[in-house]
Design a protein around this motif. Sequence first.
Motif, PDB file in Angstrom:
ATOM      1  N   ASP A  55      -3.254  -2.053  13.795  1.00 54.14           N
ATOM      2  CA  ASP A  55      -3.269  -1.990  12.329  1.00 54.14           C
ATOM      3  C   ASP A  55      -2.742  -0.648  11.831  1.00 54.14           C
ATOM      4  O   ASP A  55      -1.908  -0.601  10.929  1.00 54.14           O
ATOM      5  CB  ASP A  55      -4.687  -2.207  11.799  1.00 54.14           C
ATOM      6  CG  ASP A  55      -4.859  -3.501  11.044  1.00 54.14           C
ATOM      7  OD1 ASP A  55      -3.876  -4.241  10.859  1.00 54.14           O
ATOM      8  OD2 ASP A  55      -5.993  -3.774  10.630  1.00 54.14           O
ATOM      9  N   ARG A  56      -3.213   0.445  12.431  1.00 55.56           N
ATOM     10  CA  ARG A  56      -2.757   1.788  12.023  1.00 55.56           C
ATOM     11  C   ARG A  56      -1.260   1.947  12.226  1.00 55.56           C
ATOM     12  O   ARG A  56      -0.546   2.430  11.346  1.00 55.56           O
ATOM     13  CB  ARG A  56      -3.505   2.873  12.803  1.00 55.56           C
ATOM     14  CG  ARG A  56      -4.796   3.310  12.187  1.00 55.56           C
ATOM     15  CD  ARG A  56      -5.352   4.591  12.814  1.00 55.56           C
ATOM     16  NE  ARG A  56      -5.326   4.608  14.274  1.00 55.56           N
ATOM     17  CZ  ARG A  56      -6.243   4.020  15.048  1.00 55.56           C
ATOM     18  NH1 ARG A  56      -7.241   3.362  14.518  1.00 55.56           N
ATOM     19  NH2 ARG A  56      -6.146   4.090  16.351  1.00 55.56           N
ATOM     20  N   GLN A  57      -0.764   1.544  13.395  1.00 53.92           N
ATOM     21  CA  GLN A  57       0.655   1.689  13.707  1.00 53.92           C
ATOM     22  C   GLN A  57       1.501   0.894  12.724  1.00 53.92           C
ATOM     23  O   GLN A  57       2.490   1.400  12.189  1.00 53.92           O
ATOM     24  CB  GLN A  57       0.925   1.240  15.149  1.00 53.92           C
ATOM     25  CG  GLN A  57       2.380   1.296  15.565  1.00 53.92           C
ATOM     26  CD  GLN A  57       3.129  -0.006  15.326  1.00 53.92           C
ATOM     27  OE1 GLN A  57       2.582  -1.102  15.480  1.00 53.92           O
ATOM     28  NE2 GLN A  57       4.383   0.097  14.934  1.00 53.92           N
ATOM     29  N   LEU A  58       1.125  -0.342  12.475  1.00 54.57           N
ATOM     30  CA  LEU A  58       1.917  -1.180  11.572  1.00 54.57           C
ATOM     31  C   LEU A  58       1.824  -0.702  10.129  1.00 54.57           C
ATOM     32  O   LEU A  58       2.811  -0.756   9.394  1.00 54.57           O
ATOM     33  CB  LEU A  58       1.484  -2.644  11.689  1.00 54.57           C
ATOM     34  CG  LEU A  58       1.994  -3.331  12.960  1.00 54.57           C
ATOM     35  CD1 LEU A  58       1.244  -4.629  13.221  1.00 54.57           C
ATOM     36  CD2 LEU A  58       3.495  -3.577  12.874  1.00 54.57           C
ATOM     37  N   GLN A  59       0.679  -0.190   9.715  1.00 49.83           N
ATOM     38  CA  GLN A  59       0.556   0.370   8.368  1.00 49.83           C
ATOM     39  C   GLN A  59       1.471   1.587   8.219  1.00 49.83           C
ATOM     40  O   GLN A  59       2.180   1.730   7.219  1.00 49.83           O
ATOM     41  CB  GLN A  59      -0.890   0.773   8.062  1.00 49.83           C
ATOM     42  CG  GLN A  59      -1.802  -0.373   7.762  1.00 49.83           C
ATOM     43  CD  GLN A  59      -1.586  -0.980   6.383  1.00 49.83           C
ATOM     44  OE1 GLN A  59      -0.701  -0.611   5.626  1.00 49.83           O
ATOM     45  NE2 GLN A  59      -2.409  -1.961   6.063  1.00 49.83           N
ATOM     46  N   GLN A  60       1.456   2.465   9.225  1.00 45.64           N
ATOM     47  CA  GLN A  60       2.262   3.684   9.163  1.00 45.64           C
ATOM     48  C   GLN A  60       3.753   3.394   9.233  1.00 45.64           C
ATOM     49  O   GLN A  60       4.534   3.976   8.488  1.00 45.64           O
ATOM     50  CB  GLN A  60       1.872   4.634  10.301  1.00 45.64           C
ATOM     51  CG  GLN A  60       0.508   5.251  10.117  1.00 45.64           C
ATOM     52  CD  GLN A  60       0.064   6.034  11.352  1.00 45.64           C
ATOM     53  OE1 GLN A  60       0.713   6.025  12.395  1.00 45.64           O
ATOM     54  NE2 GLN A  60      -1.071   6.707  11.238  1.00 45.64           N
TER      55      GLN A  60
END
Length: 170
Positions: free
Chosen positions: A29-34
Amino acid sequence: MTTRWLTPEEQRAWRAYIAAAHLVEDALDRQLQQEAGMPHLYYSILANLSETDERRLRMTDLAERLKITRSRLTYAVTRLEKDGLVRREECQWDKRGSVAALTDEGMAVLERAAPGHVETVRALLFDHLTPQQVGQLEEIFTGVTRALQGDDPQSAPTDVPWLRRSSPCS
């Protein structure tokens, strides 16, 4: 009825699975949000649509593939629709149903996001496993999936419902 408590080994395995599943999902989730400005669920919607014939899938079938409620999918697709990544269409075969269709812009966003996503999946999971462990992981989760879905244990490992191709409104 007597409760079948987990053995100490089973308890450790269960807790290790839960911890890893949460950490992997949070990191994705963090990677895709960033990198792509979207949560993992939205990426999964785009990816699932990209893998179907004509990049379309009936909403109820997409919700089933993603193992989410139809209302959660409707909310996500509405957001993706506002961003121009998905469009909703009437189902030609069933006027009660609707179809989610991946737009060209949605496909372009997915193609830009995929390399970073795949690299993150590799770094989080596969870089820590031997080839033998990758095979074991597939065997374990294929068996669990079959058991939970009530599938024939003799079916091929790739015979998983969300991997089957069907007409968009079937």
